[in-house]
Design a protein around this motif. Structure first.
Motif, PDB file in Angstrom:
ATOM      1  N   TYR A   1       0.835  -1.198   0.000  1.00 45.92           N
ATOM      2  CA  TYR A   1       0.000   0.000   0.000  1.00 45.92           C
ATOM      3  C   TYR A   1       0.870   1.248   0.000  1.00 45.92           C
ATOM      4  N   TYR A   2       0.638   2.086  -1.015  1.00 42.92           N
ATOM      5  CA  TYR A   2       1.348   3.364  -1.099  1.00 42.92           C
ATOM      6  C   TYR A   2       0.326   4.480  -0.843  1.00 42.92           C
ATOM      7  N   PRO A   3       0.248   5.008   0.375  1.00 36.49           N
ATOM      8  CA  PRO A   3      -0.771   6.023   0.675  1.00 36.49           C
ATOM      9  C   PRO A   3      -0.461   7.367   0.040  1.00 36.49           C
ATOM     10  N   GLY A   4       0.830   7.712  -0.110  1.00 35.83           N
ATOM     11  CA  GLY A   4       1.199   9.028  -0.640  1.00 35.83           C
ATOM     12  C   GLY A   4       1.004  10.113   0.401  1.00 35.83           C
ATOM     13  N   CYS A   5       1.529  11.294   0.099  1.00 43.18           N
ATOM     14  CA  CYS A   5       1.576  12.382   1.084  1.00 43.18           C
ATOM     15  C   CYS A   5       0.185  12.886   1.480  1.00 43.18           C
ATOM     16  N   SER A   6      -0.726  13.006   0.523  1.00 46.71           N
ATOM     17  CA  SER A   6      -2.038  13.597   0.814  1.00 46.71           C
ATOM     18  C   SER A   6      -2.835  12.758   1.805  1.00 46.71           C
ATOM     19  N   LEU A   7      -2.780  11.447   1.652  1.00 49.78           N
ATOM     20  CA  LEU A   7      -3.579  10.596   2.535  1.00 49.78           C
ATOM     21  C   LEU A   7      -3.023  10.536   3.957  1.00 49.78           C
ATOM     22  N   GLU A   8      -1.807  11.060   4.120  1.00 49.01           N
ATOM     23  CA  GLU A   8      -1.236  11.158   5.461  1.00 49.01           C
ATOM     24  C   GLU A   8      -1.538  12.512   6.088  1.00 49.01           C
ATOM     25  N   SER A   9      -2.211  13.398   5.321  1.00 50.97           N
ATOM     26  CA  SER A   9      -2.414  14.758   5.839  1.00 50.97           C
ATOM     27  C   SER A   9      -3.823  15.266   5.504  1.00 50.97           C
ATOM     28  N   THR A  10      -3.972  15.987   4.385  1.00 54.34           N
ATOM     29  CA  THR A  10      -5.246  16.651   4.093  1.00 54.34           C
ATOM     30  C   THR A  10      -6.367  15.685   3.734  1.00 54.34           C
ATOM     31  N   ALA A  11      -6.023  14.496   3.298  1.00 54.67           N
ATOM     32  CA  ALA A  11      -7.040  13.524   2.869  1.00 54.67           C
ATOM     33  C   ALA A  11      -7.072  12.319   3.808  1.00 54.67           C
ATOM     34  N   ARG A  12      -6.941  12.596   5.092  1.00 58.31           N
ATOM     35  CA  ARG A  12      -6.914  11.499   6.071  1.00 58.31           C
ATOM     36  C   ARG A  12      -8.183  10.650   5.993  1.00 58.31           C
ATOM     37  N   GLU A  13      -9.339  11.297   5.732  1.00 53.65           N
ATOM     38  CA  GLU A  13     -10.588  10.539   5.657  1.00 53.65           C
ATOM     39  C   GLU A  13     -10.600   9.581   4.461  1.00 53.65           C
ATOM     40  N   TYR A  14      -9.863   9.912   3.422  1.00 53.45           N
ATOM     41  CA  TYR A  14      -9.741   9.001   2.272  1.00 53.45           C
ATOM     42  C   TYR A  14      -8.969   7.749   2.694  1.00 53.45           C
ATOM     43  N   ASP A  15      -7.874   7.965   3.412  1.00 59.19           N
ATOM     44  CA  ASP A  15      -7.066   6.840   3.882  1.00 59.19           C
ATOM     45  C   ASP A  15      -7.872   5.940   4.817  1.00 59.19           C
ATOM     46  N   LEU A  16      -8.568   6.544   5.772  1.00 54.65           N
ATOM     47  CA  LEU A  16      -9.325   5.747   6.747  1.00 54.65           C
ATOM     48  C   LEU A  16     -10.454   4.965   6.071  1.00 54.65           C
ATOM     49  N   SER A  17     -11.175   5.629   5.158  1.00 54.49           N
ATOM     50  CA  SER A  17     -12.281   4.936   4.485  1.00 54.49           C
ATOM     51  C   SER A  17     -11.768   3.876   3.520  1.00 54.49           C
ATOM     52  N   ALA A  18     -10.648   4.139   2.864  1.00 53.09           N
ATOM     53  CA  ALA A  18     -10.082   3.153   1.944  1.00 53.09           C
ATOM     54  C   ALA A  18      -9.649   1.894   2.699  1.00 53.09           C
ATOM     55  N   GLN A  19      -8.998   2.086   3.830  1.00 47.37           N
ATOM     56  CA  GLN A  19      -8.536   0.920   4.594  1.00 47.37           C
ATOM     57  C   GLN A  19      -9.715   0.134   5.162  1.00 47.37           C
ATOM     58  N   ALA A  20     -10.752   0.845   5.608  1.00 50.91           N
ATOM     59  CA  ALA A  20     -11.923   0.157   6.156  1.00 50.91           C
ATOM     60  C   ALA A  20     -12.645  -0.656   5.076  1.00 50.91           C
ATOM     61  N   VAL A  21     -12.818  -0.057   3.906  1.00 48.55           N
ATOM     62  CA  VAL A  21     -13.508  -0.747   2.817  1.00 48.55           C
ATOM     63  C   VAL A  21     -12.692  -1.943   2.342  1.00 48.55           C
TER      64      VAL A  21
ATOM     65  N   ALA B   1     -22.592   2.735   2.437  1.00 48.92           N
ATOM     66  CA  ALA B   1     -23.513   1.730   1.900  1.00 48.92           C
ATOM     67  C   ALA B   1     -23.262   0.348   2.495  1.00 48.92           C
ATOM     68  N   MET B   2     -22.029   0.107   2.918  1.00 50.26           N
ATOM     69  CA  MET B   2     -21.694  -1.198   3.492  1.00 50.26           C
ATOM     70  C   MET B   2     -21.951  -1.252   4.995  1.00 50.26           C
ATOM     71  N   GLY B   3     -22.433  -0.125   5.550  1.00 53.84           N
ATOM     72  CA  GLY B   3     -22.760  -0.106   6.976  1.00 53.84           C
ATOM     73  C   GLY B   3     -21.556  -0.157   7.886  1.00 53.84           C
ATOM     74  N   LEU B   4     -20.410   0.341   7.415  1.00 54.50           N
ATOM     75  CA  LEU B   4     -19.197   0.304   8.222  1.00 54.50           C
ATOM     76  C   LEU B   4     -19.204   1.395   9.285  1.00 54.50           C
ATOM     77  N   GLN B   5     -18.410   1.206  10.317  1.00 52.81           N
ATOM     78  CA  GLN B   5     -18.205   2.228  11.325  1.00 52.81           C
ATOM     79  C   GLN B   5     -17.275   3.296  10.749  1.00 52.81           C
ATOM     80  N   GLY B   6     -17.576   4.556  10.936  1.00 49.74           N
ATOM     81  CA  GLY B   6     -16.629   5.585  10.516  1.00 49.74           C
ATOM     82  C   GLY B   6     -17.149   6.715   9.671  1.00 49.74           C
ATOM     83  N   PRO B   7     -18.203   6.534   8.836  1.00 49.45           N
ATOM     84  CA  PRO B   7     -18.611   7.622   7.943  1.00 49.45           C
ATOM     85  C   PRO B   7     -18.843   8.958   8.631  1.00 49.45           C
ATOM     86  N   LYS B   8     -19.499   8.980   9.784  1.00 50.07           N
ATOM     87  CA  LYS B   8     -19.765  10.267  10.441  1.00 50.07           C
ATOM     88  C   LYS B   8     -18.469  10.998  10.762  1.00 50.07           C
ATOM     89  N   SER B   9     -17.467  10.271  11.227  1.00 49.36           N
ATOM     90  CA  SER B   9     -16.195  10.923  11.553  1.00 49.36           C
ATOM     91  C   SER B   9     -15.450  11.328  10.284  1.00 49.36           C
TER      92      SER B   9
END
Length: 281
Positions: free
Chosen positions: A5-25, A254-262
């Motif tokens: 997994y290569y998260p890149g700089c953005s997913l470690e900073s401004t796009a943290r919610e992308y990283d968290l949702s990607a890993q959860a999915v 849509a998958m009913g995962l924990q996390g969308p609100k945050s």
């Protein structure tokens, strides 16, 4: 199914919610993402425009790390995806460049590890039929405009993913989640991602045009696979705003995962009202 997994700089900073949702999915879909040890910036988006050899060396160093781990690479950011794919494509067609990269990074790299964007992995390697089995909370015909941006599907000979002029992967994915992917003409138009800090006037103009086209097509929200596009669209809109989601966030919802609100709390345009109106929050 396991990837480096290569998260890149953005997913470690401004796009943290992308990283968290990607890993959860990915965890829910059985995709193991093993973050690459000691990965470094790929050089997007300024490296390739200032120093050709440096731009390849930055990407080759990461290719070498994945190669030592014996894994193909999963990337969430289209800019990172394109830089890594471009260097691999160039090295596979030039033994001279391979030798130059070995000298530059101090490690031999044969460019054996392929690179895939997460959207490609979800749609084409896991498969839409499998995604459908995970949906527990359909998106209630939420009308979304799928925005691919400039990098994800271009140039086609390098990225080898979807149609460069009229991509469909994200549209099909959204439909499988219970949303309605609207047909619109802006899906691969530029939002001015690389000009976000230097020419805000151009970015505001480009984003305004995209938003008008999306609204004209009946969209209630934009969905994207790019952290630069999401930041631009989310922050440079005028009045009468539209929420801008990552595709992984809507999958998690849509998958009913924990996390969308945050995850949604990190958005500048609050999507809560829209989602509540569809009974999704």
């Amino acid at each position: 199914m396991k990837y480096a997994y290569y998260p890149g700089c953005s997913l470690e900073s401004t796009a943290r919610e992308y990283d968290l949702s990607a890993q959860a999915v990915c965890q829910s879909l059985g995709i193991e993402l093993k973050e690459m040890h000691d990965w470094s910036c790929c050089g997007a988006s300024s490296g390739h425009s200032t120093n050709y050899m440096l731009s390849h060396a930055l990407a080759a160093r990461n290719l070498a790390i994945a190669e030592k781990e014996g894994l193909d690479i999963a990337v969430a950011c289209p800019a990172c995806f394109l830089r890594l794919k471009h260097t691999r494509h160039a090295m596979m067609n030039s033994d001279e460049l391979k030798a130059q990269m070995a000298e530059s990074i101090g490690s031999r790299c044969e460019a054996t590890s392929d690179i895939s964007h997460l959207l490609d992995i979800v749609c084409n390697k896991v498969g839409i039929d499998t995604v459908k089995t995970k949906v527990t909370k359909p998106l209630s015909r939420l009308k979304v405009a799928s925005y691919y941006g400039c990098f994800l599907v271009r140039p086609p000979k390098v990225v080898t993913f979807d149609d460069p002029e009229n991509p469909q992967s994200m549209d099909i994915l959204m439909d499988s989640l219970g949303a309605d992917a609207v047909d619109w003409s802006g899906k691969v138009d530029c939002c001015g991602g690389s000009l976000a800090l230097t020419r805000r006037d151009i970015v505001i103009k480009l984003v305004g045009e995209l938003m008008n086209v999306a609204k004209g097509a009946g969209a209630e929200a934009i969905v994207t696979a790019c952290p630069l596009c999401q930041a631009n669209l989310d922050s440079r809109q005028g009045k009468d705003t539209l929420p801008v989601f990552y595709f992984t966030e809507l999958m998690g919802l849509a998958m009913g995962l924990q996390g969308p609100k945050s995850w949604f709390k990190k958005h500048l345009v609050n999507p809560s009202g829209l989602l509540k109106s569809h009974g999704l929050l």
